[in-house]
Design an enzyme around this catalytic site. Structure first.
Site, PDB file in Angstrom:
ATOM      1  N   GLU A  37       0.829  -1.217   0.000  1.00 45.22           N
ATOM      2  CA  GLU A  37       0.000   0.000   0.000  1.00 45.22           C
ATOM      3  C   GLU A  37       0.858   1.259   0.000  1.00 45.22           C
ATOM      4  O   GLU A  37       2.076   1.205   0.223  1.00 45.22           O
ATOM      5  CB  GLU A  37      -0.944   0.005   1.210  1.00 45.22           C
ATOM      6  CG  GLU A  37      -0.219   0.035   2.537  1.00 45.22           C
ATOM      7  CD  GLU A  37      -0.973   0.796   3.626  1.00 45.22           C
ATOM      8  OE1 GLU A  37      -1.473   1.903   3.360  1.00 45.22           O
ATOM      9  OE2 GLU A  37      -1.039   0.288   4.754  1.00 45.22           O
ATOM     10  N   ALA A  67     -13.046   1.572   6.671  1.00 47.84           N
ATOM     11  CA  ALA A  67     -13.503   0.884   5.452  1.00 47.84           C
ATOM     12  C   ALA A  67     -12.623  -0.342   5.154  1.00 47.84           C
ATOM     13  O   ALA A  67     -13.027  -1.208   4.373  1.00 47.84           O
ATOM     14  CB  ALA A  67     -13.491   1.847   4.272  1.00 47.84           C
ATOM     15  N   ASP A  68     -11.454  -0.431   5.784  1.00 52.22           N
ATOM     16  CA  ASP A  68     -10.604  -1.624   5.597  1.00 52.22           C
ATOM     17  C   ASP A  68     -11.360  -2.898   5.997  1.00 52.22           C
ATOM     18  O   ASP A  68     -11.187  -3.948   5.378  1.00 52.22           O
ATOM     19  CB  ASP A  68      -9.346  -1.550   6.485  1.00 52.22           C
ATOM     20  CG  ASP A  68      -8.370  -0.465   6.078  1.00 52.22           C
ATOM     21  OD1 ASP A  68      -8.577   0.186   5.027  1.00 52.22           O
ATOM     22  OD2 ASP A  68      -7.395  -0.261   6.830  1.00 52.22           O
ATOM     23  N   LYS A  75      -3.361  -2.060  15.640  1.00 55.14           N
ATOM     24  CA  LYS A  75      -2.741  -1.120  16.572  1.00 55.14           C
ATOM     25  C   LYS A  75      -3.706  -0.782  17.699  1.00 55.14           C
ATOM     26  O   LYS A  75      -4.910  -0.632  17.469  1.00 55.14           O
ATOM     27  CB  LYS A  75      -2.351   0.146  15.794  1.00 55.14           C
ATOM     28  CG  LYS A  75      -1.270   0.951  16.477  1.00 55.14           C
ATOM     29  CD  LYS A  75      -0.805   2.089  15.605  1.00 55.14           C
ATOM     30  CE  LYS A  75       0.371   1.676  14.745  1.00 55.14           C
ATOM     31  NZ  LYS A  75       0.876   2.754  13.899  1.00 55.14           N
TER      32      LYS A  75
HETATM   33  N1  PSU Z   1      -2.608   1.569  10.829  1.00 51.95           N
HETATM   34  C1  PSU Z   1      -1.278   1.626  10.981  1.00 51.95           C
HETATM   35  N2  PSU Z   1      -0.538   2.250  10.013  1.00 51.95           N
HETATM   36  C2  PSU Z   1      -1.105   2.804   8.900  1.00 51.95           C
HETATM   37  C3  PSU Z   1      -2.522   2.727   8.758  1.00 51.95           C
HETATM   38  C4  PSU Z   1      -3.233   2.083   9.737  1.00 51.95           C
HETATM   39  O1  PSU Z   1      -0.756   1.143  11.969  1.00 51.95           O
HETATM   40  O2  PSU Z   1      -0.387   3.380   8.056  1.00 51.95           O
HETATM   41  C5  PSU Z   1      -3.163   3.305   7.526  1.00 51.95           C
HETATM   42  C6  PSU Z   1      -3.463   2.201   6.482  1.00 51.95           C
HETATM   43  O3  PSU Z   1      -3.285   2.746   5.187  1.00 51.95           O
HETATM   44  C7  PSU Z   1      -4.924   1.900   6.741  1.00 51.95           C
HETATM   45  C8  PSU Z   1      -5.455   3.287   7.066  1.00 51.95           C
HETATM   46  O4  PSU Z   1      -5.594   1.329   5.640  1.00 51.95           O
HETATM   47  O5  PSU Z   1      -4.443   3.860   7.864  1.00 51.95           O
HETATM   48  C9  PSU Z   1      -6.779   3.226   7.806  1.00 51.95           C
HETATM   49  O6  PSU Z   1      -7.334   4.496   7.868  1.00 51.95           O
HETATM   50  P1  PSU Z   1      -8.858   4.683   8.374  1.00 51.95           P
HETATM   51  O7  PSU Z   1      -8.835   4.306   9.827  1.00 51.95           O
HETATM   52  O8  PSU Z   1      -9.164   6.138   8.147  1.00 51.95           O
HETATM   53  O9  PSU Z   1      -9.692   3.776   7.541  1.00 51.95           O
END
Ligand code: PSU
Ligand code: MN
Length: 306
Positions: A25, A142-143, A160
């Protein structure tokens, strides 16, 4: 090939020959780490994938085109732009395409583009999940929904603890997403090898995980898989230290009134600032460790398909 998608020549050749390919990614490059370590890490991760027998395909949206496989110049551009580049999740993809825009893809958008390209294995650091307080904020990455619908295995260092790990696991269970521990019964929590929660199933070899993936895809009903790979012990950070840091970061986010897609990058940046270089070094090591396992997994998948 879908009209919106460009495959790098190395990626196109590998896919045509049914050789192993690993998607990577790009939000982790632009929003997850500072420059220049972000670019150095992205290139080192690609090299790690190659060294273990697979072809890397870093995914992004560049000038309105979906890309599976970036040039070193494109990685440099995303890394230097940092948070000035759009963070692109699934819903941002059509908007960026229509505008000819550039975006760094999250786990969700990278899975979507990897699946379009025919890539089944993806390595990253950590996935998004259900945020703490989601019962009132509704902040669910959305993941997770992408994992529910798109057939790609995501190798990560777990979830995390800026997130509500228990609720994240409940969501994945409801949506039928297997959570596999590689060589562990415990779900790792990114910098820590044990989140306090169990995985669904433990596998000790890439070949066994490849068999589970093959069965999942054979069901034909979509849906991905989480392959949780703990950070190497020598790079892990103590859980009590991380708990304190995360409490601070969450309090700072609440005080700053951060919401929506800015929440995760804000928390990641605060955790990084509060732990200094130590967490960045650990972050780089765990991503390399995931790239290695993803390459081995892609090799095992190719061997099963042969
Ligand atoms: N968690 C991490 N490092 C990251 C991300 C999440 O420890 O870099 C990034 C990834 O790209 C993940 C995104 O898909 O954050 C999720 O963001 P959101 O919670 O806004 O969906
Ligand atoms: Mn969110």
């Amino acid at each position: 090939m879908p009209a919106l998608l460009d495959l790098a020549p190395t990626v196109a050749a590998a896919l045509a020959a049914r050789q192993p390919v690993v998607a990577l990614e790009s939000t982790i490059i632009s929003h997850g780490m500072p420059w220049p370590q972000n670019v150095e890490t992205a290139l080192a991760v690609e090299a790690e994938v190659r060294a273990h027998g697979a072809v890397p395909a870093t995914v992004a949206i560049v000038d309105g085109r979906l890309k599976a496989g970036l040039s070193a110049g494109e990685i440099e551009r995303l890394g230097r732009a940092g948070t000035a580049v759009a963070k692109a999740s699934r819903r941002d993809v059509p908007v960026l395409v229509a505008r000819g825009g550039t975006g760094a893809t999250t786990v969700a958008a990278t899975m979507l583009i990897a699946a379009l390209a025919g890539i089944r294995v993806f390595a990253t650091g950590g996935i998004g999940g259900v945020h703490r307080g989601a019962e009132t904020s509704f902040d669910v990455s959305a993941d997770l929904q992408e994992l529910a619908r798109t057939p790609v295995a995501v190798v990560c260092a777990g979830v995390k603890s800026i997130l509500d790990i228990g609720l994240t696991l409940e969501y994945l269970e409801t949506h039928g997403v297997p959570v596999i521990g590689y060589g562990t019964d415990r779900l790792p929590a990114f910098f820590c090898r044990d989140s306090g929660f169990s995985v669904d199933a433990r596998f000790d070899t890439p070949a066994e995980i490849a068999r589970a993936m093959q069965a999942q895809w054979a069901l034909g009903s979509g849906g991905g898989m989480v392959v949780a790979n703990p950070i190497p012990a020598e790079h892990a950070l103590p859980r009590d230290v991380m708990d304190g840091v995360i409490e601070r970061a969450l309090a700072d986010a609440a005080a700053a009134g951060v919401s929506g897609k800015a929440v995760t990058p804000f928390l990641l940046a605060r955790v990084s600032a509060l732990t200094g270089g130590e967490s960045l070094a650990g972050n780089i090591q765990l991503v390399l460790n995931n790239a290695r396992l993803a390459a081995q997994l892609a090799v095992a998948c190719a061997a099963l398909a042969a």
